[in-house]
Scaffold this motif. Structure first.
Motif, mmCIF file in Angstrom:
data_model
loop_
_atom_site.group_PDB
_atom_site.id
_atom_site.type_symbol
_atom_site.label_atom_id
_atom_site.label_comp_id
_atom_site.label_asym_id
_atom_site.label_seq_id
_atom_site.Cartn_x
_atom_site.Cartn_y
_atom_site.Cartn_z
ATOM 1 N N LEU A 1 -6.690 7.372 -3.853
ATOM 2 C CA LEU A 1 -6.304 6.436 -2.786
ATOM 3 C C LEU A 1 -7.532 5.725 -2.212
ATOM 4 O O LEU A 1 -7.491 4.521 -1.957
ATOM 5 C CB LEU A 1 -5.527 7.166 -1.687
ATOM 6 N N TRP B 1 0.837 -1.199 0.000
ATOM 7 C CA TRP B 1 0.000 0.000 0.000
ATOM 8 C C TRP B 1 0.877 1.257 0.000
ATOM 9 O O TRP B 1 0.595 2.227 -0.701
ATOM 10 C CB TRP B 1 -0.932 0.001 1.214
ATOM 11 N N GLU B 2 1.971 1.230 0.752
ATOM 12 C CA GLU B 2 2.859 2.383 0.827
ATOM 13 C C GLU B 2 3.461 2.714 -0.536
ATOM 14 O O GLU B 2 3.595 3.886 -0.903
ATOM 15 C CB GLU B 2 3.982 2.120 1.849
ATOM 16 N N GLU C 1 0.783 4.426 -2.698
ATOM 17 C CA GLU C 1 0.623 5.820 -2.273
ATOM 18 C C GLU C 1 1.802 6.672 -2.744
ATOM 19 O O GLU C 1 1.630 7.781 -3.257
ATOM 20 C CB GLU C 1 0.485 5.888 -0.753
ATOM 21 N N SER C 2 2.991 6.121 -2.639
ATOM 22 C CA SER C 2 4.195 6.827 -3.082
ATOM 23 C C SER C 2 4.155 7.097 -4.588
ATOM 24 O O SER C 2 4.519 8.185 -5.048
ATOM 25 C CB SER C 2 5.421 5.987 -2.712
ATOM 26 N N ARG D 1 1.545 9.898 -5.310
ATOM 27 C CA ARG D 1 2.045 11.210 -4.899
ATOM 28 C C ARG D 1 3.247 11.632 -5.741
ATOM 29 O O ARG D 1 3.430 12.811 -6.024
ATOM 30 C CB ARG D 1 2.423 11.202 -3.421
#
Length: 187
Positions: free
Chosen positions: A153, A131-132, A135-136, A139
């Motif tokens: 997201l 998930w990280e 998101e990265s 962004r």
């Protein structure tokens, strides 16, 4: 393995959350495997600078899109950001009947519709390593305001929860590996 006929191929559908890298995988697949045919969607949105009718999209008005829906000319369609997008049925069926490896890159809603209209299709879910990481990537694009990222997201959480609806999942840790797996599945 199901197919669309004695000489036909099975349609492969690639889906997954926004930011997972679907477009990057498809671009590499087209570069390294030009024999794979990628369906061109029809849309009601206006062309962006540099886009050509029939290359990136088929650009049509609302009336024509409505006619295509009513006539059953679309395998799937969805509305996104006030515009509609869909997959024309006839070109896909022709390529499959001719034995051409055929790929659709579409969203979750579209993949669900294809499951209904072409149950023999192979639905492949492209998952992020974490998930990280997703998101990265969203962004890191640096092209969208925070409210749009937040919506993507939120949609990503819903899309990740739908992974079990797919025939199989590929984790996008390396684009070349994902392309290799997709090609193997399409053969």
């Amino acid at each position: 393995m199901a197919s669309s006929g004695p000489t036909g191929k099975r349609l492969t559908v690639l889906s997954g959350p926004s930011g997972v890298g679907k477009s990057t995988v498809v671009a590499e697949l087209r570069r390294s495997h030009p024999e794979v045919w990628l369906s061109v969607s029809v849309t009601t949105r206006a062309p962006r600078p540099g886009e050509t009718h029939g290359v990136e999209y088929f650009f049509v008005g609302d009336g024509e899109f409505d006619r295509m829906i009513a006539a059953g000319d679309l395998l799937e369609w969805a509305e996104f950001a006030g515009n509609r997008y869909g997959t024309p049925r006839v070109p896909v069926e022709r390529k499959l009947a001719g034995g051409v490896p055929t790929l659709l890159e579409i969203d979750l809603q579209g993949a669900r519709q294809v499951r209904e209209t072409m149950p023999e299709a192979l639905l492949v879910f492209l998952a992020p390593p974490s998930w990280e990481e997703l998101e990265s990537r969203l962004r890191g694009r640096g092209t969208e305001p925070e409210d749009v990222i937040a919506r993507r997201l939120a949609a990503g959480r819903v899309e990740l929860a739908a992974e079990k609806e797919f025939d199989l999942s590929l984790v996008n840790t390396a684009v070349s590996e994902v392309c290799g797996r997709l090609i193997a599945l399409m053969r």
